[in-house]
Design a protein around this motif. Structure first.
Motif, PDB file in Angstrom:
ATOM      1  N   ALA A 155     -25.806  21.258  -3.259  1.00 16.18           N
ATOM      2  CA  ALA A 155     -25.531  20.610  -3.099  1.00 16.18           C
ATOM      3  C   ALA A 155     -23.688  20.265  -2.772  1.00 16.18           C
ATOM      4  N   LEU A 156     -23.345  20.917  -3.299  1.00 13.53           N
ATOM      5  CA  LEU A 156     -21.906  20.581  -1.984  1.00 13.53           C
ATOM      6  C   LEU A 156     -21.919  20.419  -1.571  1.00 13.53           C
ATOM      7  N   TYR A 157     -21.961  21.406  -0.186  1.00 14.96           N
ATOM      8  CA  TYR A 157     -22.512  21.543   1.597  1.00 14.96           C
ATOM      9  C   TYR A 157     -23.162  20.172   2.158  1.00 14.96           C
ATOM     10  N   ASP A 158     -23.617  19.377   1.131  1.00 13.98           N
ATOM     11  CA  ASP A 158     -24.630  18.321   1.433  1.00 13.98           C
ATOM     12  C   ASP A 158     -23.519  16.923   1.128  1.00 13.98           C
ATOM     13  N   TYR A 159     -23.368  17.070   0.306  1.00 12.53           N
ATOM     14  CA  TYR A 159     -21.801  15.947  -0.102  1.00 12.53           C
ATOM     15  C   TYR A 159     -20.942  15.957   0.373  1.00 12.53           C
ATOM     16  N   THR A 160     -20.240  16.887   1.294  1.00 13.20           N
ATOM     17  CA  THR A 160     -19.002  17.594   1.811  1.00 13.20           C
ATOM     18  C   THR A 160     -19.290  17.134   3.283  1.00 13.20           C
ATOM     19  N   VAL A 215     -11.883  16.073  -0.110  1.00 14.46           N
ATOM     20  CA  VAL A 215     -11.437  15.086   1.533  1.00 14.46           C
ATOM     21  C   VAL A 215     -10.120  15.960   1.421  1.00 14.46           C
ATOM     22  N   HIS A 216      -9.142  15.683   0.593  1.00 17.86           N
ATOM     23  CA  HIS A 216      -8.138  17.083   0.982  1.00 17.86           C
ATOM     24  C   HIS A 216      -8.372  18.236   1.881  1.00 17.86           C
ATOM     25  N   GLU A 217      -9.435  18.996   1.790  1.00 17.09           N
ATOM     26  CA  GLU A 217     -10.101  19.790   2.354  1.00 17.09           C
ATOM     27  C   GLU A 217     -10.327  19.718   4.004  1.00 17.09           C
ATOM     28  N   LEU A 218     -10.852  18.390   3.831  1.00 17.99           N
ATOM     29  CA  LEU A 218     -11.288  17.695   5.152  1.00 17.99           C
ATOM     30  C   LEU A 218     -10.461  17.647   5.956  1.00 17.99           C
ATOM     31  N   TYR A 269      -1.595  13.099   5.007  1.00 16.40           N
ATOM     32  CA  TYR A 269      -1.838  12.050   3.870  1.00 16.40           C
ATOM     33  C   TYR A 269      -3.099  10.774   4.098  1.00 16.40           C
ATOM     34  N   GLN A 270      -2.428  10.864   5.604  1.00 17.32           N
ATOM     35  CA  GLN A 270      -2.888   9.215   5.730  1.00 17.32           C
ATOM     36  C   GLN A 270      -3.896   9.469   6.329  1.00 17.32           C
ATOM     37  N   LEU A 271      -4.266  10.748   6.983  1.00 23.12           N
ATOM     38  CA  LEU A 271      -6.189  11.219   6.672  1.00 23.12           C
ATOM     39  C   LEU A 271      -6.350  11.440   5.540  1.00 23.12           C
ATOM     40  N   CYS A 272      -6.404  11.369   4.434  1.00 26.01           N
ATOM     41  CA  CYS A 272      -6.578  11.340   3.452  1.00 26.01           C
ATOM     42  C   CYS A 272      -6.987  10.021   2.553  1.00 26.01           C
ATOM     43  N   CYS A 273      -6.011   9.765   2.512  1.00 24.93           N
ATOM     44  CA  CYS A 273      -5.959   7.986   2.343  1.00 24.93           C
ATOM     45  C   CYS A 273      -7.561   7.402   3.520  1.00 24.93           C
ATOM     46  N   PRO A 286     -15.770  14.486 -13.810  1.00 24.53           N
ATOM     47  CA  PRO A 286     -15.754  13.832 -12.703  1.00 24.53           C
ATOM     48  C   PRO A 286     -15.511  13.609 -11.347  1.00 24.53           C
ATOM     49  N   GLU A 287     -16.160  12.836 -10.593  1.00 19.71           N
ATOM     50  CA  GLU A 287     -17.511  12.991  -8.983  1.00 19.71           C
ATOM     51  C   GLU A 287     -15.893  12.488  -8.232  1.00 19.71           C
ATOM     52  N   GLY A 288     -15.309  11.901  -8.794  1.00 24.42           N
ATOM     53  CA  GLY A 288     -13.215  11.389  -7.835  1.00 24.42           C
ATOM     54  C   GLY A 288     -13.175  11.927  -8.082  1.00 24.42           C
ATOM     55  N   LEU A 289     -12.710  12.859  -8.979  1.00 29.35           N
ATOM     56  CA  LEU A 289     -11.599  13.824  -8.250  1.00 29.35           C
ATOM     57  C   LEU A 289     -12.356  15.291  -8.093  1.00 29.35           C
ATOM     58  N   LEU A 290     -13.614  15.248  -8.153  1.00 22.98           N
ATOM     59  CA  LEU A 290     -14.206  16.689  -7.181  1.00 22.98           C
ATOM     60  C   LEU A 290     -13.798  15.867  -5.441  1.00 22.98           C
ATOM     61  N   ARG A 291     -14.113  14.775  -4.975  1.00 20.22           N
ATOM     62  CA  ARG A 291     -14.477  13.924  -3.885  1.00 20.22           C
ATOM     63  C   ARG A 291     -12.341  14.540  -3.536  1.00 20.22           C
TER      64      ARG A 291
END
Ligand SMILES: [Zn+2]
Length: 190
Positions: free
Chosen positions: A68-73, A142-145, A158-162, A133-138
């Motif tokens: 599920a984490l893989y699919d989410y990412t 996002v950071h890792e992506l 950080y521009q990419l993260c935002c 919470p989902e936002g904190l995982l996201r």
């Protein structure tokens, strides 16, 4: 009559407070201004920080497995970074600690293959993020992506993260608040 307070006692008291605050620094918030740290400390002292987080994020996410984490990412990657290198693996990892640096995460795992060192794109997310919470995982995903394109924590990183999440900085702050509460034994989601 013995005075309740004298200079000597005052001195001891000051030292005690200093000692106490050295014992419990806001280690996850060290990068923020002292104003912000004072506000957070005051919310902790009044036992209101948990309420603040629960109001912002009432529930934890429902991603329970590595699949599920893989699919989410991959969903987020396909939306924003379709052309970047493929991801071979995304997993929750017990061995990843969140307590150091940029939340202590690793995108690149060097694998020895014959004589060559080959970089393999894996994202390992701390198992501590299984019940947040989902936002904190996201925010962490996002950071890792973003590291697929930018290895360093520079401006374009950080521009990419935002770009992937307009709320990135606020979510990172809130994740740090939650980790602070968890370390204090006051996890509002447990
Ligand atoms: Zn990083």
């Amino acid at each position: 009559m013995v005075p309740l307070f004298n200079v000597k006692n005052q001195h001891l008291k000051t030292n005690f407070i200093k000692f106490k605050s050295n014992m419990q620094p806001l280690k996850y918030l060290a990068g923020y201004s002292s104003d912000i740290q004072d506000q957070v400390q005051s919310l902790i002292d009044q036992d209101k920080l948990g309420q603040f987080l629960l109001k912002r994020h009432p529930e934890i996410h429902a991603i329970r497995t590595d699949k599920a984490l893989y699919d989410y990412t991959i969903d987020i990657k396909n939306q924003y970074l379709r052309k970047s290198q493929p991801l071979s693996k995304v997993i929750f990892d017990d061995k990843i600690s969140l307590s150091h640096q940029a939340l202590g995460l690793h995108s690149y795992v060097a694998r020895k293959q014959g004589a060559k060192l080959k970089a393999k794109n894996e994202i390992r997310i701390s198992s501590r993020l299984k019940k947040v919470p989902e936002g904190l995982l996201r925010m962490v995903v996002v950071h890792e992506l973003a590291h697929l394109k930018e290895k360093d924590h520079n401006k374009s990183f950080y521009q990419l993260c935002c770009h992937m999440d307009g709320d990135y900085h606020q979510l990172e702050f809130e994740l740090r608040l939650l980790l602070t509460l968890i370390d204090a034994g006051k996890n509002p989601y447990s």
